[in-house]
Design an enzyme around this catalytic site. Structure first.
Site, short mmCIF file in Angstrom:
data_model
loop_
_atom_site.label_atom_id
_atom_site.label_comp_id
_atom_site.label_asym_id
_atom_site.label_seq_id
_atom_site.Cartn_x
_atom_site.Cartn_y
_atom_site.Cartn_z
CE1 TYR A 144 52.30 47.41 66.54
CE2 TYR A 144 50.37 45.99 66.45
CZ TYR A 144 51.24 46.80 67.17
OH TYR A 144 51.04 47.00 68.52
CG ASP A 239 52.53 53.43 60.56
OD1 ASP A 239 52.00 52.46 61.13
OD2 ASP A 239 53.48 54.07 61.06
CE LYS A 267 58.60 51.14 65.69
NZ LYS A 267 58.73 50.22 66.81
P1 KE4 Z 1 53.94 52.10 69.34
O1 KE4 Z 1 52.56 52.38 69.83
O2 KE4 Z 1 54.40 50.70 69.72
O3 KE4 Z 1 54.95 53.20 69.73
O4 KE4 Z 1 53.94 52.16 67.75
C1 KE4 Z 1 53.04 51.32 67.04
C2 KE4 Z 1 53.54 51.12 65.63
C3 KE4 Z 1 52.93 51.81 64.60
N1 KE4 Z 1 53.37 51.69 63.32
C4 KE4 Z 1 54.41 50.89 63.01
C5 KE4 Z 1 54.87 50.78 61.60
C6 KE4 Z 1 55.07 50.16 64.04
O5 KE4 Z 1 56.11 49.36 63.72
C7 KE4 Z 1 54.64 50.27 65.37
C8 KE4 Z 1 55.29 49.50 66.50
N2 KE4 Z 1 56.22 48.50 66.10
C9 KE4 Z 1 56.42 47.39 67.03
C10 KE4 Z 1 57.52 46.51 66.46
N3 KE4 Z 1 57.13 45.80 65.32
C11 KE4 Z 1 56.72 47.87 68.39
C12 KE4 Z 1 57.27 46.82 69.32
C13 KE4 Z 1 56.25 46.40 70.34
O6 KE4 Z 1 55.05 46.25 70.00
O7 KE4 Z 1 56.70 46.22 71.49
#
Ligand code: KE4
Length: 426
Positions: A144, A239, A267
């Site tokens: 993701y 990533d 994060k």
């Molecule tokens: P954000 O746009 O949510 O800040 O980041 C996206 C993203 C990109 N790359 C990786 C490896 C990530 O884990 C994420 C976001 N992770 C999720 C949890 N698995 C965020 C939680 C959510 O979607 O509310």
């Protein structure tokens, strides 16, 4: 456990917010039940609106590596906020943040701040396409990279949790330019390269996956991708939104000793405030506007309040590297004890872990890609989740997510977690 306030708030939230949440993974959709509405958090603990206390193994999905309301971060924000919250103009603090990140992370010549991990990954892919003049990307099933259209093809995290096979609104044109391969399968990538000769701009990967549970790269996998990218003029994008500053100050590049061409962050980099970033080799990054023509922008990119939060957090990590040893010791203890208890109960399981990222899967097979995750007993995980929640342990509400430990967690908290697992029965 009384959750009457959360129930009322969830009903009310659904009147005005789609699904009652501002991000799908929070909705407890796959585990069932009512999502808890959190009132406050401190250190390793969350407190919900009904006054229940939980040991937190989500930590805002990774950012709270030093625990909630970490005093130096709180104080820095309180001090900064009186100088206004945004200027829309360059500040010295953004230079200091960029210089600090460059001092911590290998292989980052230039870095651009954004406001989320999605933005960081989306911008890095656009840059790779602009730099190479090629259109296609390769991502891995179950990984993701945020909710930009090009990533919502066989994605992990909430997309897997909700079992959304194709996301409406993502056009065929976009999806056609996103090729996918199973994680840890180098042969599948070699096949895609041969079938799409000179058309692939980037391979984007979570160097350690956190979005289908915690999945580790097999020996030689990342090295093989590195070699392919070098041979085929493909931009290798790590990533590191989850792994950055979590696995080590230098993230997965440092921990796994392999260099990407571009790296994305989120994060931890913001200490809980909206911060993302992408950076890497100068010869690629200098194609970003205003230097080059790959346009990328953001009103609140480098926002002073977000910057001071992230800058303070990263400085704490840089100046106290023993934090990573402490996190390793605590995480190893939890893994070892959890394994011992579940083995004694004769409950088939696998625990994947690297540093303070881990996941528990109920199965009789190793878990190393999306297919093997999908064959685990998700309904048993859901039962386990609610058992732990009712015992004051707050796990990610999905078998497709990684757990995150904060360094605020104590041995007593870990023992309480193990005690809760000891009370679990099939
Ligand atoms: P954000 O746009 O949510 O800040 O980041 C996206 C993203 C990109 N790359 C990786 C490896 C990530 O884990 C994420 C976001 N992770 C999720 C949890 N698995 C965020 C939680 C959510 O979607 O509310």
């Amino acid at each position: 456990m009384n959750i009457s306030q959360s129930k009322l708030l969830f009903e009310r939230a659904q009147i005005s917010i789609p699904g009652g949440v501002n991000s799908p993974v929070r909705a407890f959709k796959s585990v069932g039940g009512t999502p808890l509405f959190i009132k406050s958090a401190k250190g390793a603990y969350l407190f919900d609106e009904d006054g229940n206390k939980f040991i937190d193994y989500i930590n805002s999905w990774g950012p709270m590596i030093l625990g909630h309301a970490y005093k130096p971060v709180v104080k820095a924000i309180q001090k900064k906020v009186v100088d206004s919250t945004s200027f829309g103009a360059p500040t010295e603090l953004e230079i200091q943040m960029a210089e600090l990140i460059k001092s911590m992370c290998p292989n980052v010549d230039l870095i651009r701040m954004v406001s989320s991990g999605t933005e960081a990954c989306m911008s890095a892919v656009r840059l790779a396409r602009g730099f190479t003049g090629k259109n296609k990307i390769i991502k891995f099933e179950g990984c993701y990279h945020g909710h930009a259209d090009c990533f919502l093809v066989k994605a992990g995290s909430g997309v897997a949790t909700l079992n959304i096979q194709t996301v409406p609104g993502v056009t065929g044109g976009v999806a056609n330019d996103t090729l996918t391969a199973p994680y840890n399968n180098l042969h599948a990538v070699e096949k895609l390269i041969a079938e799409n000769k000179n058309e692939i701009a980037a391979i984007i990967i979570e160097p350690v996956v956190g979005n289908m549970g915690c999945i580790l790269p097999k020996a030689g996998f990342l090295e093989g991708l590195r070699k392919i990218c070098d041979e085929e003029n493909i931009v290798f994008i790590f990533d590191e939104v989850m792994t950055g500053f979590r696995l080590a100050t230098g993230g997965a590049q440092e921990k796994l000793k392999i260099n990407a061409d571009l790296v994305t962050y989120g994060k931890v980099i913001g200490g809980g405030l909206p911060v993302g970033a992408f950076g890497g080799k100068k010869e690629i990054m200098e194609h970003i506007a205003p230097l080059g023509n790959v346009y990328q922008a953001g009103t609140l990119s480098g926002n002073p309040i977000a910057m001071i939060g992230g800058f303070t957090m990263l400085n704490e990590l840089k100046n106290n590297p023993s934090i990573y040893d402490e996190l390793e010791e605590k995480s190893f203890y939890l893994e070892k004890k959890m394994h011992k208890v579940l083995e004694h109960k004769k409950i088939p399981h696998r625990i994947n872990r690297i540093g303070s990222m881990m996941s528990l899967h109920f199965c009789n097979h190793d878990v190393y890609d999306f297919e093997t995750v999908s064959k685990t007993d998700i309904s048993l995980f859901n039962k386990f989740f609610h058992h732990m929640l009712s015992n004051g342990i707050y796990l990610p509400p999905s078998g497709y997510e990684s757990w995150f430990l904060s360094n605020a967690i104590s041995k007593k908290d870990l023992k309480n977690t193990i005690n809760a697992i000891e009370k679990f029965s099939l």
